[in-house]
Design an enzyme around this catalytic site. Structure first.
Site, PDB file in Angstrom:
ATOM      1  N   ASP A  45      -3.615   1.007  -0.669  1.00  0.00           N
ATOM      2  CA  ASP A  45      -3.901   1.551   0.493  1.00  0.00           C
ATOM      3  C   ASP A  45      -4.534   2.129   1.171  1.00  0.00           C
ATOM      4  OD1 ASP A  45      -1.742   2.737   1.715  1.00  0.00           O
ATOM      5  OD2 ASP A  45      -2.023   4.423   1.418  1.00  0.00           O
ATOM      6  N   ASN A  73      -4.400   1.331   5.164  1.00  0.00           N
ATOM      7  CA  ASN A  73      -3.766   2.714   4.788  1.00  0.00           C
ATOM      8  C   ASN A  73      -3.066   3.298   5.426  1.00  0.00           C
ATOM      9  OD1 ASN A  73      -4.682   6.047   5.081  1.00  0.00           O
ATOM     10  ND2 ASN A  73      -5.059   5.611   3.244  1.00  0.00           N
ATOM     11  N   ARG A  81       4.407   3.794  -2.827  1.00  0.00           N
ATOM     12  CA  ARG A  81       5.047   3.825  -3.923  1.00  0.00           C
ATOM     13  C   ARG A  81       7.197   3.557  -2.923  1.00  0.00           C
ATOM     14  NH1 ARG A  81       4.887  10.730  -4.803  1.00  0.00           N
ATOM     15  NH2 ARG A  81       2.362  10.107  -6.453  1.00  0.00           N
ATOM     16  N   ASP A  99      -4.942   8.485 -10.670  1.00  0.00           N
ATOM     17  CA  ASP A  99      -5.832   9.100 -11.311  1.00  0.00           C
ATOM     18  C   ASP A  99      -5.850   9.605 -12.666  1.00  0.00           C
ATOM     19  OD1 ASP A  99      -7.221   9.391  -8.794  1.00  0.00           O
ATOM     20  OD2 ASP A  99      -5.684  10.781  -7.731  1.00  0.00           O
ATOM     21  N   ARG A 131      -7.173  20.348 -15.377  1.00  0.00           N
ATOM     22  CA  ARG A 131      -5.941  20.712 -14.351  1.00  0.00           C
ATOM     23  C   ARG A 131      -4.612  21.232 -14.534  1.00  0.00           C
ATOM     24  NH1 ARG A 131      -3.430  16.076 -10.357  1.00  0.00           N
ATOM     25  NH2 ARG A 131      -2.605  17.521  -8.286  1.00  0.00           N
ATOM     26  N   GLU A 182       6.728  15.065  -0.877  1.00  0.00           N
ATOM     27  CA  GLU A 182       7.288  14.052  -0.848  1.00  0.00           C
ATOM     28  C   GLU A 182       7.801  13.228  -2.135  1.00  0.00           C
ATOM     29  OE1 GLU A 182       4.612  12.065  -2.484  1.00  0.00           O
ATOM     30  OE2 GLU A 182       3.788  13.447  -0.731  1.00  0.00           O
ATOM     31  N   ASP A 183       7.249  13.816  -3.037  1.00  0.00           N
ATOM     32  CA  ASP A 183       7.776  13.419  -4.251  1.00  0.00           C
ATOM     33  C   ASP A 183       8.380  14.442  -4.754  1.00  0.00           C
ATOM     34  OD1 ASP A 183       5.486  15.894  -4.289  1.00  0.00           O
ATOM     35  OD2 ASP A 183       4.450  14.903  -6.249  1.00  0.00           O
ATOM     36  N   ARG A 211      -9.238  15.339 -10.426  1.00  0.00           N
ATOM     37  CA  ARG A 211     -11.154  15.032 -10.879  1.00  0.00           C
ATOM     38  C   ARG A 211     -11.957  15.415 -10.298  1.00  0.00           C
ATOM     39  NH1 ARG A 211      -9.153  10.019  -6.178  1.00  0.00           N
ATOM     40  NH2 ARG A 211     -11.373  10.127  -6.263  1.00  0.00           N
TER      41      ARG A 211
END
Length: 397
Positions: A45, A73, A81, A99, A131, A182-183, A211
């Site tokens: 992207d 981008n 997706r 990631d 995480r 959005e997910d 990250r």
């Protein structure tokens, strides 16, 4: 592309994902599912760190069937997706963040689970690497469940296996107008439309990687984007589920995960202008969707804060937040021979505020943490109901 239909298409959307992309793609290559049954569509992207070049290098050397798409981008993860989903040919599709990485048996186990049960969505256990992952839905493996009978509403990320024919039948795509959340919108819709959901809790399928540079989309963006996300999810739930207990059970998720953090410690640091803006953004959502059923499903401090937002009482909210900032434990007030527990956060039984005791009353799951609490069992409730009925039906002599 191979002539035989692959079992699963892995869609990898990538933006400036180096060096994490290396381990991500290695994890796809290490899958125990036959490579001939896997298709990879990787969408660069508009990266500037060599991500696109590495994707092309990987595609040239691997035995996997890989298509690389390079584009300008798009501004968010939804666009890549959607591009990958539009080009997918597999029976199933899995959205893998660049990631993160897959467990070696992830695709094999998830495809087998979906085939065995005929379910449209499969969740594989997630483990965090630097995480914190979601945890409440991994209590046990569920061959077939739904969003009302489990805790899957608390994992709305896209990293799941979806039956592609199911997605196409309902014309499902990610909302590219949302920068974050959005997910959640996509996955909640899938849960609600699915002919069954499966949960693999006894094997780690996905590693959620933190990250070192902190560049996670879910951690960036202004507060207005969070309200956009909450509004979109609440609207979806309201459109798809009639008003009542089932809708309220799902509304807990956007209230707790998306809205409440806006009225946590950061609210103390906000300027007065930002505080007023947050309250204004919250008001229509509170007016439309905040109910007693939602409230009673929350812990006391969560319920109290949101009710103060709904009542437009920022003065009281700030005092509650200051109390919480000190990490003091509120006094537990036991009444009715230990069958009721109130947590005395600021303004408990302060007549001047007009706040009802019910805001401070702990539900059993929270009250159990207090020594001396006596939980009322179903048999006790039944006996009370019978005694009450007798008093009504049998007149005094």
């Amino acid at each position: 592309m191979s002539l035989a239909q692959p079992d699963v298409t892995v869609v990898v959307g990538a933006y400036d994902a180096m060096p994490y992309l290396v381990a991500c793609l290695d994890s796809v290559e290490a899958q125990t599912l036959d490579h001939a049954r896997i298709e990879v569509i990787a969408v660069d992207d508009g990266s500037t760190d060599g991500t696109g070049e590495y994707l092309e290098e990987f595609a040239a050397r691997t035995s996997l069937d890989v298509m690389v798409v390079r584009q300008d981008n798009s501004g968010g993860p939804g666009g890549p997706r959607n591009v990958g989903l539009g080009k997918a040919t597999g029976r199933y599709v899995f959205f893998l963040d660049a990631d993160d990485r897959l467990g070696p048996e992830a695709l094999q186990r998830m495809v087998a689970m979906a085939d065995r049960n005929g379910t449209d969505v499969v969740l594989g256990r997630v483990e965090g690497v630097n995480r914190k992952p979601p945890t409440s839905m991994w209590g046990r493996t569920l061959e077939r469940t739904d969003v009302f009978s489990s805790n899957i509403k608390f994992t709305l990320s896209a990293q799941k296996l979806f039956r592609r024919a199911f997605l196409e039948r309902h014309s499902m795509r990610f909302d590219e107008s949302l920068w974050t959340g959005e997910d959640a919108l996509f996955t909640m819709e899938a849960y609600l439309r699915a002919d069954g959901v499966s949960v693999i809790a006894d094997h780690t399928c996905y590693y959620l990687v933190g990250r070192e540079d902190g560049k996670h989309v879910t951690k960036t963006g202004s507060h207005t984007l969070r309200f956009d996300s909450a509004r979109a999810l609440m609207t979806l739930i309201a459109d798809m589920v009639p008003a009542g207990a089932r809708r309220d059970a799902l509304m807990v998720r956007p209230f707790l995960v998306t809205l409440l953090p806006q009225f946590g410690p950061r609210f103390l640091k906000d300027s007065e202008a930002i505080r007023q803006e947050k309250l204004a953004l919250a008001k229509p959502l509170m007016d439309a969707y905040w109910t007693g059923e939602v409230a009673h499903r929350l812990r006391v401090h969560e319920r109290l804060r949101l009710q103060l937002v709904a009542s437009d009482r920022p003065d009281l909210l700030l005092e509650v937040l200051e109390f919480m900032r000190t990490r003091k434990t509120p006094q537990a007030v036991l009444e009715k021979r230990g069958r009721r527990v109130y947590f005395a956060y600021p303004h408990f039984r302060d007549r001047a505020t007009g706040l009802p005791d019910s805001l401070y009353l702990a539900e059993p799951r929270e009250a159990r943490e207090v020594a001396g609490y006596r939980e009322v069992g179903a048999d006790q409730l039944l006996r009370r109901a019978v005694r009450k009925a007798r008093r009504v039906l049998i007149p005094a002599a």
